[in-house]
Scaffold this motif. Sequence first.
Motif, PDB file in Angstrom:
ATOM      1  N   THR A 182     -34.461   9.039 -30.475  1.00  0.00           N
ATOM      2  CA  THR A 182     -34.094   7.963 -31.316  1.00  0.00           C
ATOM      3  C   THR A 182     -35.187   7.872 -32.759  1.00  0.00           C
ATOM      4  O   THR A 182     -34.066   8.063 -33.659  1.00  0.00           O
ATOM      5  N   VAL A 183     -36.380   8.023 -32.262  1.00  0.00           N
ATOM      6  CA  VAL A 183     -37.097   8.064 -34.033  1.00  0.00           C
ATOM      7  C   VAL A 183     -36.269   9.745 -34.966  1.00  0.00           C
ATOM      8  O   VAL A 183     -36.240   9.364 -35.635  1.00  0.00           O
ATOM      9  N   GLY A 184     -35.582  10.651 -33.777  1.00  0.00           N
ATOM     10  CA  GLY A 184     -35.671  12.186 -34.503  1.00  0.00           C
ATOM     11  C   GLY A 184     -33.997  11.619 -35.680  1.00  0.00           C
ATOM     12  O   GLY A 184     -33.775  12.181 -36.999  1.00  0.00           O
ATOM     13  N   ARG A 206     -44.894   0.095 -31.152  1.00  0.00           N
ATOM     14  CA  ARG A 206     -44.133  -0.120 -31.784  1.00  0.00           C
ATOM     15  C   ARG A 206     -42.248   0.037 -32.234  1.00  0.00           C
ATOM     16  O   ARG A 206     -42.606   0.671 -31.180  1.00  0.00           O
ATOM     17  N   LYS A 207     -41.797  -0.297 -32.822  1.00  0.00           N
ATOM     18  CA  LYS A 207     -40.805  -0.333 -33.449  1.00  0.00           C
ATOM     19  C   LYS A 207     -40.174   0.947 -33.958  1.00  0.00           C
ATOM     20  O   LYS A 207     -41.075   1.510 -34.983  1.00  0.00           O
ATOM     21  N   PRO A 208     -39.381   1.604 -33.670  1.00  0.00           N
ATOM     22  CA  PRO A 208     -38.520   2.665 -34.410  1.00  0.00           C
ATOM     23  C   PRO A 208     -38.309   2.939 -35.786  1.00  0.00           C
ATOM     24  O   PRO A 208     -39.467   4.019 -36.353  1.00  0.00           O
ATOM     25  N   ALA A 209     -37.610   1.797 -36.562  1.00  0.00           N
ATOM     26  CA  ALA A 209     -38.168   2.550 -37.825  1.00  0.00           C
ATOM     27  C   ALA A 209     -40.359   1.788 -37.710  1.00  0.00           C
ATOM     28  O   ALA A 209     -40.253   2.532 -39.812  1.00  0.00           O
ATOM     29  N   GLU A 210     -40.775   1.417 -37.849  1.00  0.00           N
ATOM     30  CA  GLU A 210     -41.577   1.064 -38.088  1.00  0.00           C
ATOM     31  C   GLU A 210     -42.428   2.921 -38.089  1.00  0.00           C
ATOM     32  O   GLU A 210     -43.247   3.251 -39.106  1.00  0.00           O
ATOM     33  N   ILE A 211     -41.735   3.833 -36.345  1.00  0.00           N
ATOM     34  CA  ILE A 211     -42.577   4.578 -36.594  1.00  0.00           C
ATOM     35  C   ILE A 211     -41.368   5.758 -37.813  1.00  0.00           C
ATOM     36  O   ILE A 211     -42.601   6.885 -38.364  1.00  0.00           O
ATOM     37  N   VAL A 212     -41.179   5.741 -38.117  1.00  0.00           N
ATOM     38  CA  VAL A 212     -39.760   6.406 -39.668  1.00  0.00           C
ATOM     39  C   VAL A 212     -40.684   6.500 -40.140  1.00  0.00           C
ATOM     40  O   VAL A 212     -40.887   7.443 -40.981  1.00  0.00           O
ATOM     41  N   ALA A 213     -40.666   5.115 -40.959  1.00  0.00           N
ATOM     42  CA  ALA A 213     -41.634   4.589 -41.631  1.00  0.00           C
ATOM     43  C   ALA A 213     -42.643   5.364 -42.049  1.00  0.00           C
ATOM     44  O   ALA A 213     -43.320   5.817 -43.533  1.00  0.00           O
ATOM     45  N   GLU A 214     -43.379   5.930 -40.854  1.00  0.00           N
ATOM     46  CA  GLU A 214     -45.318   6.325 -41.474  1.00  0.00           C
ATOM     47  C   GLU A 214     -44.836   8.114 -40.956  1.00  0.00           C
ATOM     48  O   GLU A 214     -45.717   8.843 -41.903  1.00  0.00           O
ATOM     49  N   VAL A 215     -43.764   8.495 -40.402  1.00  0.00           N
ATOM     50  CA  VAL A 215     -43.881  10.005 -40.399  1.00  0.00           C
ATOM     51  C   VAL A 215     -43.031  10.159 -42.292  1.00  0.00           C
ATOM     52  O   VAL A 215     -43.372  10.958 -42.414  1.00  0.00           O
TER      53      VAL A 215
END
Length: 186
Positions: A28-30, A163-172
């Motif tokens: 999902t995050v990838g 955490r939601k995927p959008a938050e994780i993606v923003a951090e990455v």
Amino acid sequence: MVTSAPTGGAPVRPLAVVIGPPGAGKSTVGRRLAAALGVRWHDTDSAIEAAQGATISDLFVDHGEAHFRALERAEVAHALTGGDVVVSLGGGAPMDPETQTLLAGHTVVFLDVGIADAARRIGFEGNRPLLMMNPRASWTKMMNERRDTYQRLATIRVDTAGRKPAEIVAEVVAALGRTTATEEQS
């Protein structure tokens, strides 16, 4: 094996290689990270399934873990030559010593997750071959065995708990020092 850029410059490398245990959100995050960066996404498990015409579970059952791990090692080596791409690895891929060597020098993102979030995300269904017997205990044992390797390989660690995927993606994206494809177009 890393290929050279067409101009003979620096090696062509993925923008990020996403690792973590089952339920961390690697796919999902990838996928979302690749979209945010405006590049391709390559999921090694999906590529193996497509090439073999069988699910990961079926490959484990029909041919054994050693056969699957050899396919996985070859697919990871191939994926790491893909240039502008985000690569998501299967949870066990980083445990292979040859794969660990291949990951050296790459930007490796470890999606760290606890059992509560992992259970909610994957439901511990029977489609995870290494989690078939007593999934919660198996996942905990697996994570205890793999955590040090994930942490050692990681250049970026993201806690995904609650955490939601959008938050994780923003951090990455921020950790990569990049802007999203949407920001670049503005």
